[in-house]
Design a protein around this motif. Structure first.
Motif, PDB file in Angstrom:
ATOM      1  N   VAL A  57     -30.392  25.248  24.917  1.00  0.00           N
ATOM      2  CA  VAL A  57     -30.962  24.055  25.560  1.00  0.00           C
ATOM      3  C   VAL A  57     -29.963  23.343  26.464  1.00  0.00           C
ATOM      4  N   VAL A  65     -35.315  25.448  29.524  1.00  0.00           N
ATOM      5  CA  VAL A  65     -35.762  26.109  28.297  1.00  0.00           C
ATOM      6  C   VAL A  65     -36.946  25.325  27.739  1.00  0.00           C
ATOM      7  N   VAL A  92     -39.168  24.780  24.686  1.00  0.00           N
ATOM      8  CA  VAL A  92     -39.174  25.035  23.252  1.00  0.00           C
ATOM      9  C   VAL A  92     -40.572  24.736  22.720  1.00  0.00           C
ATOM     10  N   PHE A 104     -36.239  21.462  28.055  1.00  0.00           N
ATOM     11  CA  PHE A 104     -34.844  21.039  28.149  1.00  0.00           C
ATOM     12  C   PHE A 104     -34.194  21.649  29.375  1.00  0.00           C
ATOM     13  N   ARG A 105     -33.214  20.938  29.904  1.00  0.00           N
ATOM     14  CA  ARG A 105     -32.304  21.491  30.903  1.00  0.00           C
ATOM     15  C   ARG A 105     -30.993  20.737  30.766  1.00  0.00           C
TER      16      ARG A 105
END
Length: 99
Positions: free
Chosen positions: A9, A15, A17, A73-74
């Motif tokens: 993440v 990403v 999740v 996420f990034r």
């Protein structure tokens, strides 16, 4: 899993999740949609599935109260989060907006 999760993440690549459970009906509906998203976004973003029953600490850390919950996420930052089932286009658009 924990160290690997944090590494993923925190990456430059977005990403998504997917917090899910095996017993969850909507999660089963979302699974093939996310497989299509993963194919379309190959090389641009990652899809990570987290079973909330096996990863309760992680689910708790992100205050996942219902499944499915998706968090994008990034670089370790939460860019977007939603609960429930979305169509492929909506998910791909959110990931593209994060890049």
């Amino acid at each position: 899993m924990k160290g690997n999760f944090n590494t993923l993440v925190n990456s430059e690549q977005p990403v998504l999740v997917d917090f899910y459970a095996d017993w969850c009906g909507p999660c089963k509906m979302l699974a093939p949609i996310l497989q299509d998203v993963a194919k379309e976004m190959a090389g641009k973003a990652r899809i990570l599935k987290i079973d909330v029953d096996k990863n309760q600490e992680l689910a708790s850390r992100f205050q996942v109260r219902g499944v499915p919950t998706m968090i994008l996420f990034r670089r370790g930052e939460i860019l977007w989060r939603t609960s429930g089932v979305l169509d492929k286009k909506a998910i791909v658009d959110k990931i593209n907006n994060a890049m």
